[in-house]
Design a protein around this motif. Structure first.
Motif, PDB file in Angstrom:
ATOM      1  N   VAL A 191       4.206  -6.238  -7.052  1.00 65.45           N
ATOM      2  CA  VAL A 191       3.534  -7.493  -7.384  1.00 65.45           C
ATOM      3  C   VAL A 191       4.221  -8.663  -6.680  1.00 65.45           C
ATOM      4  N   LEU A 192       5.559  -8.655  -6.694  1.00 63.14           N
ATOM      5  CA  LEU A 192       6.326  -9.737  -6.066  1.00 63.14           C
ATOM      6  C   LEU A 192       6.046  -9.813  -4.569  1.00 63.14           C
ATOM      7  N   ILE A 224       9.229   6.115   6.739  1.00 61.73           N
ATOM      8  CA  ILE A 224       9.364   7.190   5.744  1.00 61.73           C
ATOM      9  C   ILE A 224       8.010   7.794   5.363  1.00 61.73           C
ATOM     10  N   PRO A 225       6.982   6.983   5.044  1.00 66.01           N
ATOM     11  CA  PRO A 225       5.667   7.588   4.764  1.00 66.01           C
ATOM     12  C   PRO A 225       5.100   8.348   5.964  1.00 66.01           C
ATOM     13  N   ILE A 251       0.837  -1.210   0.000  1.00 66.96           N
ATOM     14  CA  ILE A 251       0.000   0.000   0.000  1.00 66.96           C
ATOM     15  C   ILE A 251       0.868   1.254   0.000  1.00 66.96           C
ATOM     16  N   MET A 252       1.908   1.243   0.844  1.00 63.61           N
ATOM     17  CA  MET A 252       2.798   2.401   0.950  1.00 63.61           C
ATOM     18  C   MET A 252       3.529   2.670  -0.359  1.00 63.61           C
ATOM     19  N   MET A 253       3.860   1.601  -1.110  1.00 63.94           N
ATOM     20  CA  MET A 253       4.603   1.752  -2.356  1.00 63.94           C
ATOM     21  C   MET A 253       3.711   2.197  -3.511  1.00 63.94           C
ATOM     22  N   VAL A 254       2.400   1.930  -3.405  1.00 60.71           N
ATOM     23  CA  VAL A 254       1.469   2.263  -4.489  1.00 60.71           C
ATOM     24  C   VAL A 254       0.899   3.659  -4.315  1.00 60.71           C
ATOM     25  N   ILE A 255       0.518   3.992  -3.070  1.00 59.43           N
ATOM     26  CA  ILE A 255      -0.092   5.297  -2.814  1.00 59.43           C
ATOM     27  C   ILE A 255       0.990   6.370  -2.764  1.00 59.43           C
ATOM     28  N   PRO A 256       0.894   7.403  -3.582  1.00 56.30           N
ATOM     29  CA  PRO A 256       1.906   8.474  -3.553  1.00 56.30           C
ATOM     30  C   PRO A 256       1.831   9.261  -2.257  1.00 56.30           C
ATOM     31  N   VAL A 304      13.297   3.582 -12.587  1.00 55.95           N
ATOM     32  CA  VAL A 304      12.969   2.350 -11.866  1.00 55.95           C
ATOM     33  C   VAL A 304      11.478   2.246 -11.552  1.00 55.95           C
ATOM     34  N   ARG A 305      10.640   3.125 -12.156  1.00 59.55           N
ATOM     35  CA  ARG A 305       9.218   3.111 -11.816  1.00 59.55           C
ATOM     36  C   ARG A 305       8.561   1.767 -12.124  1.00 59.55           C
ATOM     37  N   MET A 306       8.784   1.248 -13.338  1.00 56.86           N
ATOM     38  CA  MET A 306       8.157  -0.027 -13.702  1.00 56.86           C
ATOM     39  C   MET A 306       8.701  -1.169 -12.849  1.00 56.86           C
ATOM     40  N   LEU A 307       9.997  -1.113 -12.571  1.00 57.59           N
ATOM     41  CA  LEU A 307      10.591  -2.145 -11.735  1.00 57.59           C
ATOM     42  C   LEU A 307      10.011  -2.087 -10.322  1.00 57.59           C
ATOM     43  N   ARG A 308       9.732  -0.881  -9.855  1.00 47.01           N
ATOM     44  CA  ARG A 308       9.145  -0.705  -8.530  1.00 47.01           C
ATOM     45  C   ARG A 308       7.768  -1.370  -8.463  1.00 47.01           C
TER      46      ARG A 308
END
Length: 264
Positions: free
Chosen positions: A249-250, A173-174, A125-130, A240-244
């Motif tokens: 997903v992983l 960090i968030p 959630i933290m990685m998806v929500i800006p 690295v946005r797509m890799l992020r």
């Protein structure tokens, strides 16, 4: 034995590489790698308690390396580390991490996996929500924040992080950006020192618990120290946005597997 040691180096290298590349806490990646990869190679699987202990040791050395690198890079210039914030949140998370690490003695492996499962969901959630920080055009001396909120949140993050062997950066960090309204550049610089203090408490607790397989953990740490600088180097030179999102997903798939293993 040699193959097992190489696998440990590889696990440490891969986990810390993606940590440095994507700017997230390494433990959220290292935990599933340590939990599942050795068994894939035919070695005896680590228990969740051993995984948490090895992961905490990795976080300790990785954050120590980061703090040293940050100090060297700012030598002679203005430091972005907010010392008061580091002391308040750092020692709160240190105490919390120590409590969490020691209390893990009384938790079974399934409970530790459940806590990691929740943390993995939070990480996704933290990685998806800006996140939106405060104005970047202020100096360290001009930063203001709610001290009580900073101390309490760091303490709570420290407890759960200490249990699973994390530094808690992917949650801290968030919190620093959105709740405390700390500018991004000051957040990143200060979080390194906060996570290091958290890792100090965590390592002390894990040593007290006696769950660290030091010989194998040493090679995982070696891999971590090799992978983190490489990931950081590449992160400055590629998108690295797509890799992020691939990593999101992983981690999500890993969380699903952990929950399936618990519930089935």
């Amino acid at each position: 034995m040699v193959t097992q040691l190489l696998v440990m180096v590889l696990i440490g290298l891969v986990g810390s590489f993606f940590s440095g590349l994507l700017g997230i806490g390494g433990a959220i990646i290292n935990f599933p790698l340590l939990l599942y990869v050795p068994e894939w190679f035919g070695f005896t699987a680590f228990t969740p308690k051993e995984v948490a202990s090895i992961s905490m040791l990795q976080v300790f050395f990785a954050s120590l390396s980061g703090v040293i690198s940050n100090r060297l890079s700012t030598k002679g210039g203005a430091s972005l580390v907010h010392k008061k914030l580091v002391i308040q949140m750092g020692f709160s998370t240190l105490i919390g991490s120590l409590i969490g690490s020691v209390s893990s003695i009384y938790l079974n492996g399934e409970t530790i996996n459940i806590i990691y499962g929740f943390l993995a969901v939070i990480a996704v959630i933290m990685m998806v929500i800006p996140t939106k920080a405060a104005s970047e055009n202020i100096s360290v001396s001009q930063v203001t924040y709610n001290v009580l909120l900073a101390v309490i949140s760091a303490f709570l993050v420290g407890i759960v992080s200490g249990i699973v062997g994390a530094g808690g950066a992917f949650i801290l960090i968030p919190i620093m950006l959105t709740l405390l309204k700390i500018p991004t550049r000051i957040t990143i610089a200060s979080s390194l020192a906060i996570v290091f203090l958290s890792a100090v408490g965590g390592v002390i607790g894990k040593i007290a618990a006696g769950d660290i397989p030091f010989w194998l953990a040493t090679f995982a740490v070696i891999g971590s120290l090799l992978g983190a600088p490489l990931g950081t180097y590449l992160s400055r030179r590629m998108n690295v946005r797509m890799l992020r999102y691939a990593l999101v997903v992983l981690i999500a798939v890993t969380a699903v597997k952990v929950w399936v293993d618990i519930l089935v």
